[in-house]
Design an enzyme around this catalytic site. Structure first.
Site, PDB file in Angstrom:
ATOM      1  N   ASP A   1       0.845  -1.190   0.000  1.00 12.35           N
ATOM      2  CA  ASP A   1       0.000   0.000   0.000  1.00 12.35           C
ATOM      3  C   ASP A   1       0.886   1.249   0.000  1.00 12.35           C
ATOM      4  OD1 ASP A   1      -2.123   1.724   0.255  1.00 12.35           O
ATOM      5  OD2 ASP A   1      -3.147   0.491   1.749  1.00 12.35           O
ATOM      6  N   ASP A   2       0.811   2.012  -1.065  1.00 10.48           N
ATOM      7  CA  ASP A   2       1.605   3.258  -1.188  1.00 10.48           C
ATOM      8  C   ASP A   2       3.111   3.003  -1.118  1.00 10.48           C
ATOM      9  OD1 ASP A   2      -0.795   4.556  -1.306  1.00 10.48           O
ATOM     10  OD2 ASP A   2      -0.488   5.802   0.460  1.00 10.48           O
TER      11      ASP A   2
ATOM     12  N   CYS B   1      -5.390   4.193  -4.536  1.00  7.74           N
ATOM     13  CA  CYS B   1      -5.657   2.841  -4.013  1.00  7.74           C
ATOM     14  C   CYS B   1      -6.876   2.143  -4.618  1.00  7.74           C
ATOM     15  CB  CYS B   1      -5.865   2.881  -2.500  1.00  7.74           C
ATOM     16  SG  CYS B   1      -4.614   3.777  -1.589  1.00  7.74           S
TER      17      CYS B   1
ATOM     18  N   HIS C   1     -11.215  -2.166  -0.090  1.00  6.73           N
ATOM     19  CA  HIS C   1     -11.239  -0.870  -0.753  1.00  6.73           C
ATOM     20  C   HIS C   1     -12.099  -0.817  -2.007  1.00  6.73           C
ATOM     21  CE1 HIS C   1      -9.862   3.133  -0.436  1.00  6.73           C
ATOM     22  NE2 HIS C   1      -8.716   2.862   0.124  1.00  6.73           N
TER      23      HIS C   1
ATOM     24  N   ASP D   1       0.213  -0.849  -4.910  1.00 15.32           N
ATOM     25  CA  ASP D   1      -1.009  -0.346  -5.562  1.00 15.32           C
ATOM     26  C   ASP D   1      -0.825   0.971  -6.289  1.00 15.32           C
ATOM     27  OD1 ASP D   1      -0.727   1.145  -3.252  1.00 15.32           O
ATOM     28  OD2 ASP D   1      -2.842   1.076  -2.704  1.00 15.32           O
ATOM     29  N   ASN D   2       0.138   1.767  -5.837  1.00 12.94           N
ATOM     30  CA  ASN D   2       0.444   3.037  -6.515  1.00 12.94           C
ATOM     31  C   ASN D   2       1.780   3.529  -5.979  1.00 12.94           C
ATOM     32  OD1 ASN D   2      -2.311   3.898  -4.570  1.00 12.94           O
ATOM     33  ND2 ASN D   2      -0.277   4.671  -4.010  1.00 12.94           N
TER      34      ASN D   2
END
Lengths: 526, 526
Positions: free
Chosen positions: A32-33, A72, A135, A282-283
């Site tokens: 995540d991130d 996300c 999410h 995710d990003n």
């Protein structure tokens, strides 16, 4: 709802030595991130990820792997559907080029009409579990167990908070259908020290599930979508203060340690050669939260929320001992959406034929070192901002964030400023795209001269690709359009709330099939 | 000239298995303007350096290794003397905080009073060769064979040009005492295509020397100071167009290939376990020449000429099979000056005791994984701009380049802009240094709050270090002070010329002990 008929194919995935009858387990480690530059193997100067670096040296490193959206929710929706958010509905048309997501009080989510990877894998006998962040929507119809997952331990949203009020309660944590508690209440996160033992819980969940599945002899798909590197960043006590990089590094170190344990567990159980593992994020790193709460995108430009390389290029490693040659490095242009198609391929399934699938099967690249020619589209909300073809990337729109936000100190590109590129107004370049050569200039600092032969040649190919993409694009019904007021301030959970609400609140003792309580609304994040 | 008496010590270097009677050969691979981020092992996104990456995986990677000055000449003088340029004279006092170097028409150079590594190694029976760029002065008294080298193939300067006139002839190329030709005339460099076969020539020189020394059974010190990555960047025909990164990447690929061949040659000759190899660069990548002619400093700030991390942190790899454990990673703060002391240690020699030596013996870090507490001083010309102690770096002065130059498009930090840090005026912070934590913030973007406890604690330690450094500093006689006009424009070879000249020009047929002809002068580079 029309569903594609899926017929299990011959198990033609077994290109390696283990051409057994059962398809391999699938283990997807989604960060995540986390940014491209956060691992030692990708040049992080503290080099504190020995397990992930070893995973890379035993498997294949992808240097040109992308997400489908720099935020996300749409990224995850794309991964699980194999489709761009503009097709699967995880976008809004209420504002131009703004990414929308799913805070807890949103009413939108993944439409029933979308076919998710776990739904399809069931046809090949897989047991599917999601651990961590979903999410894809909070309302009952969006529950992961309604979309193909057999088990869930985790949350429908990020661990924002504490909110601690009836209108906006703390984010719930679920075990399967049951809400078993809430962040900050039952699952502690100490915002002062950064201490939380959630990664350890998620690790144990993974180890237990893998053990159980190994015993049951049924193939599994485990989607390990943990979130320790998403602000507010956290780590267990034993990892706090252990990194050169501060709290963010502590979180990375705990994740690295956990992944090492998961891979060793597979080896110990003797199923590593029958488990395809893929690690990615995710990003891009959330530079607005750096340095304490945000990671690194290496030398790439800007971060999360943007369609520069820092927002969308991801660290990626494939690991499958006995099948993937050790120490491989791939320049295949990959995308999280490919994990959908590749997983189906590994399971011996064809992707649905009744809809456009954007993900491709990466197995020829992973197992045979082939390079498949395919473009990467960089979307921000409803707008195709840029496209990569080969080593060239053309920006049709540039934007970092608004002057209004920037003037308040919100900066998606801290310390970086490329004139005419990291613009604070939405700049259209449709007629004359800004063109970069990502080999010579991975940092997107030196646009090619519009009058050069190289520009002309590259744009001919890119224009044809874009033309075809746009001509055949049938956008999906935007699912995140409920709110009419599109503009929000970054960091605010929600910009506006719709008139309806579902004020059913839950507590630990209440079983419920509704994911959380709150006021229905939608948020756009710029 | 007083020279320290050097008594060969017991050969206590032999901490590994090969505790033979002869000291190991020393092979120093010094790159020119190559940046921290230029190798795959350091996160370069094209990952095109398989041989150097393998060297790292078989040896030890240094992540926190520095140069002593962000410009070629003083960096090389520091490496060969083990002393900061402000001590060995490779600086000027004509201008504040400006790096000075040795273009061909300079009269300054390495003073006879300095003891160079090859001079000292002779005491232990070494045969010393320099291949490539000398850069410690052009006049006869500065010839490398007058400073301890037994052999030389290369040039006293960069391959700037073509000049092709009597006042400023093309840069000469030497074999030992003899000038055997000039760049662009006898050693071709095609500035249009970037083609030059110089790296192949330097490679063959290295292979031949190694073979010869192996046959003679005499230990050698080979200083392989090649310059293909210094603008104008070049590569041989077979490497042109082979890199994703363009011409610069072609040059890197040829160097990588050449180093692979050198290491294989050592192995083939059976002397790899008796040859200590170290790879590093003289200063950070020259971002002013990027992207075509300049490399990458990864996520570090700015580049060559500056005392930000991009200017001074270097890629570094130690390789010595059978002695250095494979796959090691070190966070030892290292410096090119340490190669002086470490080499002496390997040769069983003590460093001179009659002068301050800034380099330390890295063998405990390399062979035993120890971490030695030592500071790193960042000088620009005559000014200590910054200091690193542990993970903290304090800037006492900040400067990128002047507004005047910047306004003309000369940018040492392209695409980067950190307010109050990458300043275009020389900003003094002596009373309240700007402090960065390089673990959390390797990009020097987030100065710590002056009022924080962390700032106070870190600065206490740093202040004591700086106080001691300054109190005991006895600057050497500046050797590059001949010219009174200190200001020059970047890219100009020389700012001013002194009144005297030595107009003896040379050609291939003329044997001479003078390194080149031209008008005596000195240049400052800001």
């Amino acid at each position: 709802m029309a569903r594609a008929v899926l017929v299990p194919l011959c198990l033609c995935w077994a290109l390696g030595p283990a051409a057994a009858s059962a398809p391999p387990n699938l283990l997807l480690l989604l960060m995540d991130d986390m940014g491209w530059g956060d691992l030692g193997a990708f040049g992080e100067p503290s080099k504190e990820t020995p397990n992930l670096d070893q995973m890379a040296s035993e498997g294949m490193l992808f240097l040109d792997f992308y997400t489908a959206n720099p935020l996300c929710s749409p990224s995850r929706a794309a991964l699980l559907t194999g489709r761009l958010p503009v097709r699967n509905g995880f976008y809004t048309t209420n504002a131009h080029a703004r990414n929308a997501y799913t805070p807890q009080d949103i009413v939108g989510g993944i439409p029933d009409s979308e076919l998710l990877l776990p739904e399809l894998l069931k046809k090949a006998g897989y047991i599917n579990k999601i651990i961590g962040k979903w999410h894809l929507g909070h309302r009952p119809q969006f529950h992961p167990l309604k979309h193909g997952f057999d088990e869930w331990f985790g949350s429908p949203n990020c661990h924002f908070g504490p909110f601690d009020n009836r209108a906006l309660p703390n984010i719930p944590v679920y075990r399967d259908w049951e809400m078993i508690g809430r962040y900050y209440e039952d699952f502690k996160i100490d915002l002062k020290t950064g201490e939380a033992n959630l990664t350890q819980i998620y690790l144990q969940e993974a180890l237990d599930f893998i053990s159980k599945q190994q015993a049951s002899q049924q193939p599994f798909f485990l989607y390990w979508a943990i979130d320790a590197t998403h602000a507010p960043v956290y780590a267990s006590k034993q990892f706090l203060g252990t990194s050169q990089r501060g709290l963010y590094g502590d979180a990375v170190r705990e994740i690295d340690d956990s992944i090492g344990k998961i891979l060793k567990h597979l080896q110990k159980l003797g199923i590593s050669e029958n488990t395809f593992v893929f690690f990615t994020s995710d990003n891009g790193a959330a530079l607005i939260s750096a340095p304490k709460q945000g990671g690194s995108n290496g030398r790439f430009l800007c971060g999360k929320q943007t369609t520069f390389e820092g927002g969308m290029r991801e660290p990626a490693i494939a690991w499958w001992p006995g099948h993937i040659p050790a120490g491989g490095v791939s320049h295949q242009l990959g995308n999280v959406m490919d994990l959908f198609t590749t997983s189906l391929s590994l399971a011996g399934l064809e992707p649905p034929s009744d809809r456009q699938i954007d993900g491709i099967d990466l197995l020829p690249a992973i197992l045979q070192g082939k390079l498949i020619d395919r473009p990467i589209f960089y979307y921000r909300g409803n707008e195709m901002m840029a496209v990569r073809v080969g080593l060239y990337k053309a920006h049709y729109w540039t934007w970092s964030n608004s002057w209004e936000e920037y003037s308040k100190g919100i900066d998606f590109c801290p310390g970086q400023n490329v004139s005419g590129v990291t613009t604070h107004t939405q700049e259209e370049h449709t007629n004359l795209p800004l063109l970069f050569h990502l080999g010579r200039d991975p940092g997107e600092k030196y646009p090619l001269s519009f009058t050069s032969d190289e520009y002309q040649r590259a744009m001919e190919r890119i224009s044809a690709t874009v033309q075809q993409h746009k001509a055949t694009m049938v956008p999906g019904q935007p699912q995140l359009n409920v709110c009419d007021k599109a503009v929000m301030r970054y960091g605010t959970i929600c910009s506006c709330r719709s008139s309806f609400s579902f004020l059913i609140l839950f507590c630990k003792s209440q079983k419920s099939s509704v994911l959380s309580g709150g006021t229905g609304s939608v948020a756009f994040s710029q």
